[in-house]
Design a protein around this motif. Structure first.
Motif, PDB file in Angstrom:
ATOM      1  N   THR A  78     -51.085  78.941 -54.998  1.00  0.00           N
ATOM      2  CA  THR A  78     -49.628  78.847 -54.872  1.00  0.00           C
ATOM      3  C   THR A  78     -48.969  79.874 -55.785  1.00  0.00           C
ATOM      4  O   THR A  78     -47.879  80.356 -55.505  1.00  0.00           O
ATOM      5  CB  THR A  78     -49.094  77.455 -55.249  1.00  0.00           C
ATOM      6  OG1 THR A  78     -49.415  77.180 -56.624  1.00  0.00           O
ATOM      7  CG2 THR A  78     -49.703  76.374 -54.353  1.00  0.00           C
ATOM      8  N   HIS A  79     -49.620  80.176 -56.910  1.00  0.00           N
ATOM      9  CA  HIS A  79     -49.206  81.241 -57.822  1.00  0.00           C
ATOM     10  C   HIS A  79     -50.311  81.365 -58.860  1.00  0.00           C
ATOM     11  O   HIS A  79     -51.262  80.581 -58.847  1.00  0.00           O
ATOM     12  CB  HIS A  79     -47.839  80.966 -58.453  1.00  0.00           C
ATOM     13  CG  HIS A  79     -47.752  79.744 -59.311  1.00  0.00           C
ATOM     14  ND1 HIS A  79     -48.043  78.476 -58.848  1.00  0.00           N
ATOM     15  CD2 HIS A  79     -47.419  79.566 -60.621  1.00  0.00           C
ATOM     16  CE1 HIS A  79     -47.874  77.601 -59.816  1.00  0.00           C
ATOM     17  NE2 HIS A  79     -47.504  78.229 -60.911  1.00  0.00           N
ATOM     18  N   THR A  80     -50.196  82.356 -59.752  1.00  0.00           N
ATOM     19  CA  THR A  80     -51.355  82.694 -60.586  1.00  0.00           C
ATOM     20  C   THR A  80     -51.171  82.341 -62.062  1.00  0.00           C
ATOM     21  O   THR A  80     -51.772  82.966 -62.931  1.00  0.00           O
ATOM     22  CB  THR A  80     -51.703  84.189 -60.437  1.00  0.00           C
ATOM     23  OG1 THR A  80     -50.562  84.986 -60.803  1.00  0.00           O
ATOM     24  CG2 THR A  80     -52.080  84.524 -59.000  1.00  0.00           C
ATOM     25  N   HIS A  81     -50.363  81.341 -62.359  1.00  0.00           N
ATOM     26  CA  HIS A  81     -50.269  80.886 -63.753  1.00  0.00           C
ATOM     27  C   HIS A  81     -51.610  80.331 -64.230  1.00  0.00           C
ATOM     28  O   HIS A  81     -52.406  79.810 -63.446  1.00  0.00           O
ATOM     29  CB  HIS A  81     -49.191  79.800 -63.891  1.00  0.00           C
ATOM     30  CG  HIS A  81     -47.796  80.344 -63.953  1.00  0.00           C
ATOM     31  ND1 HIS A  81     -46.683  79.583 -63.655  1.00  0.00           N
ATOM     32  CD2 HIS A  81     -47.329  81.583 -64.284  1.00  0.00           C
ATOM     33  CE1 HIS A  81     -45.589  80.330 -63.808  1.00  0.00           C
ATOM     34  NE2 HIS A  81     -45.951  81.539 -64.181  1.00  0.00           N
ATOM     35  N   LEU A  82     -51.799  80.382 -65.548  1.00  0.00           N
ATOM     36  CA  LEU A  82     -53.068  80.003 -66.175  1.00  0.00           C
ATOM     37  C   LEU A  82     -53.534  78.599 -65.808  1.00  0.00           C
ATOM     38  O   LEU A  82     -54.727  78.363 -65.609  1.00  0.00           O
ATOM     39  CB  LEU A  82     -52.896  80.091 -67.699  1.00  0.00           C
ATOM     40  CG  LEU A  82     -54.166  79.966 -68.529  1.00  0.00           C
ATOM     41  CD1 LEU A  82     -55.048  81.187 -68.328  1.00  0.00           C
ATOM     42  CD2 LEU A  82     -53.821  79.802 -70.006  1.00  0.00           C
ATOM     43  N   ASP A  83     -52.596  77.651 -65.712  1.00  0.00           N
ATOM     44  CA  ASP A  83     -52.986  76.265 -65.433  1.00  0.00           C
ATOM     45  C   ASP A  83     -53.440  76.070 -63.986  1.00  0.00           C
ATOM     46  O   ASP A  83     -53.962  75.018 -63.634  1.00  0.00           O
ATOM     47  CB  ASP A  83     -51.842  75.294 -65.784  1.00  0.00           C
ATOM     48  CG  ASP A  83     -50.533  75.631 -65.094  1.00  0.00           C
ATOM     49  OD1 ASP A  83     -50.204  76.824 -64.964  1.00  0.00           O
ATOM     50  OD2 ASP A  83     -49.823  74.701 -64.687  1.00  0.00           O
ATOM     51  N   HIS A  84     -53.267  77.108 -63.150  1.00  0.00           N
ATOM     52  CA  HIS A  84     -53.708  77.054 -61.750  1.00  0.00           C
ATOM     53  C   HIS A  84     -54.927  77.935 -61.514  1.00  0.00           C
ATOM     54  O   HIS A  84     -55.755  77.633 -60.670  1.00  0.00           O
ATOM     55  CB  HIS A  84     -52.581  77.504 -60.816  1.00  0.00           C
ATOM     56  CG  HIS A  84     -51.404  76.578 -60.852  1.00  0.00           C
ATOM     57  ND1 HIS A  84     -51.016  75.806 -59.790  1.00  0.00           N
ATOM     58  CD2 HIS A  84     -50.547  76.279 -61.874  1.00  0.00           C
ATOM     59  CE1 HIS A  84     -49.965  75.066 -60.139  1.00  0.00           C
ATOM     60  NE2 HIS A  84     -49.664  75.346 -61.402  1.00  0.00           N
ATOM     61  N   ILE A  85     -55.027  79.035 -62.292  1.00  0.00           N
ATOM     62  CA  ILE A  85     -56.078  80.022 -62.026  1.00  0.00           C
ATOM     63  C   ILE A  85     -57.176  79.983 -63.094  1.00  0.00           C
ATOM     64  O   ILE A  85     -58.203  80.651 -62.963  1.00  0.00           O
ATOM     65  CB  ILE A  85     -55.451  81.436 -61.931  1.00  0.00           C
ATOM     66  CG1 ILE A  85     -56.328  82.352 -61.099  1.00  0.00           C
ATOM     67  CG2 ILE A  85     -55.154  82.028 -63.313  1.00  0.00           C
ATOM     68  CD1 ILE A  85     -55.670  83.671 -60.748  1.00  0.00           C
TER      69      ILE A  85
ATOM     70  N   GLY B 289     -39.163  82.571 -58.218  1.00  0.00           N
ATOM     71  CA  GLY B 289     -38.235  81.999 -59.199  1.00  0.00           C
ATOM     72  C   GLY B 289     -39.001  81.389 -60.365  1.00  0.00           C
ATOM     73  O   GLY B 289     -38.734  81.701 -61.516  1.00  0.00           O
ATOM     74  N   HIS B 290     -39.962  80.528 -60.058  1.00  0.00           N
ATOM     75  CA  HIS B 290     -40.855  80.009 -61.102  1.00  0.00           C
ATOM     76  C   HIS B 290     -41.847  81.104 -61.500  1.00  0.00           C
ATOM     77  O   HIS B 290     -42.123  81.317 -62.671  1.00  0.00           O
ATOM     78  CB  HIS B 290     -41.572  78.756 -60.593  1.00  0.00           C
ATOM     79  CG  HIS B 290     -42.680  78.280 -61.479  1.00  0.00           C
ATOM     80  ND1 HIS B 290     -42.447  77.739 -62.720  1.00  0.00           N
ATOM     81  CD2 HIS B 290     -44.019  78.277 -61.302  1.00  0.00           C
ATOM     82  CE1 HIS B 290     -43.618  77.419 -63.271  1.00  0.00           C
ATOM     83  NE2 HIS B 290     -44.579  77.737 -62.439  1.00  0.00           N
ATOM     84  N   SER B 291     -42.357  81.791 -60.510  1.00  0.00           N
ATOM     85  CA  SER B 291     -43.124  83.024 -60.715  1.00  0.00           C
ATOM     86  C   SER B 291     -42.778  83.929 -59.536  1.00  0.00           C
ATOM     87  O   SER B 291     -42.299  83.448 -58.513  1.00  0.00           O
ATOM     88  CB  SER B 291     -44.626  82.731 -60.764  1.00  0.00           C
ATOM     89  OG  SER B 291     -45.147  82.558 -59.461  1.00  0.00           O
TER      90      SER B 291
ATOM     91  N   GLY C  60     -46.343  74.202 -54.880  1.00  0.00           N
ATOM     92  CA  GLY C  60     -46.762  74.737 -56.176  1.00  0.00           C
ATOM     93  C   GLY C  60     -45.947  74.111 -57.285  1.00  0.00           C
ATOM     94  O   GLY C  60     -45.751  72.892 -57.309  1.00  0.00           O
ATOM     95  N   ASP C  61     -45.407  74.951 -58.170  1.00  0.00           N
ATOM     96  CA  ASP C  61     -44.615  74.449 -59.302  1.00  0.00           C
ATOM     97  C   ASP C  61     -43.117  74.633 -59.083  1.00  0.00           C
ATOM     98  O   ASP C  61     -42.348  74.639 -60.038  1.00  0.00           O
ATOM     99  CB  ASP C  61     -45.009  75.189 -60.592  1.00  0.00           C
ATOM    100  CG  ASP C  61     -46.329  74.692 -61.157  1.00  0.00           C
ATOM    101  OD1 ASP C  61     -46.895  73.730 -60.615  1.00  0.00           O
ATOM    102  OD2 ASP C  61     -46.795  75.294 -62.150  1.00  0.00           O
ATOM    103  N   VAL C  62     -42.694  74.818 -57.847  1.00  0.00           N
ATOM    104  CA  VAL C  62     -41.275  75.079 -57.612  1.00  0.00           C
ATOM    105  C   VAL C  62     -40.455  73.789 -57.685  1.00  0.00           C
ATOM    106  O   VAL C  62     -39.388  73.753 -58.289  1.00  0.00           O
ATOM    107  CB  VAL C  62     -41.075  75.809 -56.266  1.00  0.00           C
ATOM    108  CG1 VAL C  62     -39.604  75.900 -55.889  1.00  0.00           C
ATOM    109  CG2 VAL C  62     -41.687  77.209 -56.370  1.00  0.00           C
TER     110      VAL C  62
HETATM  111 ZN   LIG Z   1     -46.644  77.584 -62.759  1.00  0.00          ZN
END
Ligand SMILES: [Zn+2]
Ligand SMILES: [Zn+2]
Length: 241
Positions: free
Chosen positions: A68-75, A157-159, A176-178
């Motif tokens: 959904t996006h590449t933030h650390l807590d997801h990737i 917006g969030h990423s 994702g985190d939106v």
């Molecule tokens: Zn995130």
């Protein structure tokens, strides 16, 4: 891991000091074309893989991982998971795919202070989150995967390269985190974030009919009230300029 509905399974994140994102497994069980949505935090790869196996799903049925996006807590545990399913393709939105392939980790860590803290705590080397991306998503594709159709929504917006996945038939949204349950939204102060883009993304999501909301963190909602996302966007509008 629990079955949300036919073709959608939920693996709850195991938060620590840093949150661990949920993982969703989507696709009809006998399709042999399943997708993982997101991976999670460093060290959570085995937990996610074991949850899949405990559900009776064979690893060879997993064809891809969609971020959904590449933030650390997801990737964070993507490499751990891929060690066990090396054939799985990686699909990421175009805007975050480039930096991921070039080893530009600013979006992964979000802010410099957090980066040095995490690198120390988890013994991470620079370039630890460099990946080849098999498919660059743009938004507005219809993905026919696992016997289901999922629409890709670019919701920055969030990423910058955040995507949502929407199944119109069952009215399922994976944002994702939106947007989360309980009128919460993703933070908008990290690298590449943008408050007004987040507002537009929420308004875009508000147009969808959503019964089942499956966010990246916190609780999932199976009987979302009509107008929930519009109401969330309205409550946050004063802060998103
Ligand atoms: Zn995130
Ligand atoms: Zn997250």
């Amino acid at each position: 891991m629990i079955q949300v509905t036919e073709g959608v399974y939920f693996i709850q994140g195991q938060d620590e000091m840093i949150p661990d994102s949920h993982v969703y497994v989507v696709g009809k069980p006998d399709s042999q074309d399943l997708s993982l949505i997101d991976a999670g935090l460093m060290g959570k790869g085995n937990y996610k893989i074991e949850s899949i196996l405990n559900m009776g799903i064979e690893l060879k049925a997993i064809a891809r991982i969609i971020m959904t996006h590449t933030h650390l807590d997801h990737i964070g545990c993507l490499a751990e998971i891929r060690e066990q399913i090396p054939w799985a393709e990686l699909w990421v939105h175009d805007i975050e795919a480039g930096p991921l392939e070039e080893g530009d980790e600013r979006t992964v860590y979000g802010m410099e202070m957090f980066q040095s803290m995490c690198m120390m705590q988890y013994s991470l080397k620079p370039g630890a989150f460099t990946f080849y991306v098999d498919r660059r998503l743009q938004g507005e594709e219809n993905l026919d995967i696992g016997g289901m159709t999922w629409e890709v929504l670019h919701i920055p917006g969030h990423s910058p390269g955040s995507i949502g996945l929407y199944n119109r038939q069952e009215k399922i949204l994976i944002p994702g985190d939106v947007v989360y349950a309980d009128y919460a939204i993703g933070r908008f102060d990290l690298h590449g974030a943008d408050a007004s883009e987040l507002k537009n993304s929420l308004l875009q999501l508000a147009k969808l009919e959503v019964n089942i909301l499956l966010p990246g963190h916190n609780r999932i909602v199976k009987d979302l009230p009509a107008g929930y996302i519009a109401e969330t966007a309205k409550q946050w509008a004063p802060y998103l300029t």
